[in-house]
Design a protein around this motif. Structure first.
Motif, short mmCIF file in Angstrom:
data_model
loop_
_atom_site.label_atom_id
_atom_site.label_comp_id
_atom_site.label_asym_id
_atom_site.label_seq_id
_atom_site.Cartn_x
_atom_site.Cartn_y
_atom_site.Cartn_z
N SER A 226 8.53 -21.66 -12.20
CA SER A 226 9.70 -21.04 -12.82
C SER A 226 9.96 -19.66 -12.24
O SER A 226 11.10 -19.30 -11.91
CB SER A 226 9.48 -20.94 -14.33
OG SER A 226 10.56 -20.28 -14.97
N LEU A 227 8.89 -18.87 -12.09
CA LEU A 227 9.04 -17.53 -11.53
C LEU A 227 9.47 -17.59 -10.07
O LEU A 227 10.30 -16.79 -9.61
CB LEU A 227 7.73 -16.76 -11.66
CG LEU A 227 7.72 -15.31 -11.17
CD1 LEU A 227 8.81 -14.48 -11.86
CD2 LEU A 227 6.35 -14.67 -11.39
N THR B 47 8.92 -13.80 -17.49
CA THR B 47 7.89 -14.75 -17.06
C THR B 47 6.59 -14.04 -16.67
O THR B 47 5.50 -14.48 -17.04
CB THR B 47 8.39 -15.60 -15.88
OG1 THR B 47 9.63 -16.20 -16.23
CG2 THR B 47 7.39 -16.68 -15.53
N ARG C 140 4.72 -21.63 -15.44
CA ARG C 140 5.04 -20.22 -15.19
C ARG C 140 5.25 -19.95 -13.70
O ARG C 140 6.17 -19.23 -13.31
CB ARG C 140 3.92 -19.32 -15.69
CG ARG C 140 3.84 -19.06 -17.19
CD ARG C 140 3.85 -20.26 -18.07
NE ARG C 140 3.32 -19.98 -19.39
CZ ARG C 140 3.53 -20.74 -20.43
NH1 ARG C 140 4.28 -21.83 -20.33
NH2 ARG C 140 2.99 -20.44 -21.60
N ASN D 160 15.36 -19.98 -19.10
CA ASN D 160 14.04 -19.49 -18.74
C ASN D 160 12.97 -20.02 -19.68
O ASN D 160 11.87 -20.41 -19.26
CB ASN D 160 14.05 -17.96 -18.74
CG ASN D 160 12.75 -17.34 -18.29
OD1 ASN D 160 12.19 -16.49 -18.97
ND2 ASN D 160 12.24 -17.75 -17.15
N ILE E 225 9.87 -22.38 -18.13
CA ILE E 225 8.46 -21.98 -18.12
C ILE E 225 7.60 -22.98 -18.89
O ILE E 225 6.38 -23.08 -18.66
CB ILE E 225 8.24 -20.55 -18.66
CG1 ILE E 225 8.67 -20.44 -20.12
CG2 ILE E 225 8.94 -19.53 -17.80
CD1 ILE E 225 8.40 -19.07 -20.73
N TYR F 127 2.82 -14.50 -18.18
CA TYR F 127 1.73 -14.96 -17.30
C TYR F 127 0.57 -13.97 -17.31
O TYR F 127 -0.60 -14.37 -17.42
CB TYR F 127 2.25 -15.15 -15.88
CG TYR F 127 1.19 -15.67 -14.93
CD1 TYR F 127 0.97 -17.04 -14.81
CD2 TYR F 127 0.40 -14.80 -14.18
CE1 TYR F 127 -0.01 -17.53 -13.95
CE2 TYR F 127 -0.58 -15.28 -13.33
CZ TYR F 127 -0.79 -16.64 -13.22
OH TYR F 127 -1.76 -17.12 -12.39
N PRO G 108 8.93 -15.45 -25.12
CA PRO G 108 10.23 -15.09 -24.54
C PRO G 108 11.25 -14.58 -25.56
O PRO G 108 12.17 -13.85 -25.21
CB PRO G 108 10.72 -16.40 -23.90
CG PRO G 108 9.48 -17.18 -23.65
CD PRO G 108 8.57 -16.84 -24.79
#
Length: 400
Positions: A281-282, A322, A278, A269, A273, A326, A84
């Motif tokens: 969070s998304l 994210t 993932r 964020n 995550i 992923y 990130p």
């Protein structure tokens, strides 16, 4: 046209990167983008400009291999924190080009802006030897010696000894095949990832274009924009529908504020995550994006509208953050670049559709456009939370 070039070449570069190496394709993409970017500054006509920008987009599509190399080197426990942080450099580049444009465009013109903006990419090409090929890729190709040499070089740089043991070569598999993406093991994952990528790009560029429309037309409480002052310029060019108006300082200031919004949720964020995973969070950020699209219809002050747009920009940026992580984590080494490439291609489809909603449908039905954006985000949120594989704490897979 940049998006069109990206859409076409993203798949091509992904396929080639799985077969011939991430480093080679990353270098090729930088050479390609720098070459056609410089040529754009000498475009003799609009048609040439459009064609050359499409070729620039094709080159930029290969830059995703840098993220894949980074992903394949990072240990499992650090991926969710380090990947990130790449967004910080994206933000720095975005702010730099806006600042540069505010100075260069009004003085020496857009051609010199493109030439100056090409310099960092050219300089980076000169230091490409410092970037190693992915050891995971070399291992998947059976090139154990090259993988070992890379790891030994990294160990020397860090001043540590190599771990005991030997590298074990995985079973050979055919690489970079489209049918692997729709293999029963990955079919559902692939289809849902494609939906999410398309929807996130649709929402991301929708926010950017809707912001321009809202601020330009002053659609606060459905008020109309004030009439433009007559500049006194009665030239034929000024009355042409293709006549361009230079941005003023206020426009560049607005662009900087909205761009800074992209990193506002980065710390949150980053934590989510790694703590929630993932998928969840998304799902949360996509759900919040849907909510804030609808909140744009609330009668509020100009400052309130800017605040909503700022939060929306932060949310759509977190979504991209994210899904990038992923996608790079979920596929095995033999198809990771192709998986990222096809996702990037679908992403640009969403980006090309967004203007028709933000600038066409929004003019006809403001609430209709917002509901459409919100609905797409809800679909993406459902797709995210129902993804069959959670990659938090999961080791990267070498083979299918």
């Amino acid at each position: 046209m940049v998006f069109f070039g990206y859409m076409v070449f993203s798949i091509v570069f992904g396929l080639l990167a799985d077969r011939y190496g991430r480093w080679k394709i990353l270098l090729l993409s930088f050479l390609w983008a720098a070459y056609f970017s410089l040529l754009t500054s000498f475009a003799p006509s609009y048609i040439w400009f459009v064609f050359l920008r499409a070729m620039v987009g094709g080159g930029v599509s290969g830059h995703a291999q840098g993220l894949i190399i980074q992903t394949e080197f990072l240990p499992t426990k650090y991926r969710g924190y380090m990947l990130p942080l790449s967004q910080v450099f994206w933000l720095a580049g975005s702010l730099l080009i806006i600042g540069l444009a505010s100075v260069v465009n009004p003085t020496i013109g857009w051609r010199w802006l493109i030439r100056i903006a090409s310099i960092p990419g050219i300089l980076l090409i000169l230091v490409f030897k410092l970037i190693p090929e992915s050891a995971r890729y070399n291992m998947s190709m059976g090139n154990t010696a090259a993988a070992l040499a890379t790891l030994q070089r990294i160990a020397r740089m860090n001043g540590v000894a190599m771990p005991e043991g030997q590298l074990r070569e995985p079973a050979k598999e055919r690489r970079g095949r489209f049918k692997d993406l729709i293999h029963p093991k990955y079919l559902r994952t692939t289809l849902q990832i494609w939906i999410i990528w398309l929807g996130i790009a649709f929402a991301y560029y929708g926010v950017i274009l809707a912001s321009a429309e809202l601020l330009e037309r002053d659609l606060v409480c459905a008020s109309a924009a004030p009439p433009l002052q007559d500049s006194g310029d009665d030239s034929e060019e000024s009355h042409s529908s293709c006549h361009c108006h230079f941005f003023g300082p206020a426009a560049y200031q607005t662009m900087i504020i909205s761009t800074v919004g992209e990193i506002a949720l980065n710390p949150v964020n980053l934590l989510s995550i790694n703590l929630l995973g993932r998928r969840l969070s998304l799902c949360i950020t996509m759900g919040c994006t849907a909510l804030f699209f609808l909140l744009l219809n609330i009668c509020t002050s100009s400052a309130g509208m800017v605040g909503f747009l700022f939060v929306l920009r932060a949310l759509v940026s977190a979504n991209f953050n994210t899904i990038y992580i992923y996608t790079a984590e979920v596929y095995p080494t033999t198809m990771r670049a192709l998986g990222m490439g096809t996702s990037g291609s679908l992403c640009r489809v969403g980006a090309m559709v967004a203007p028709f909603i933000s600038q066409v449908l929004m003019s006809a039905s403001f609430i209709g456009a917002l509901c459409l954006f919100s609905s797409v985000c809800i679909v993406c949120a459902i797709s995210a939370v129902t993804l069959p594989i959670e990659t938090k704490g999961r080791a990267l897979q070498q083979v299918k």
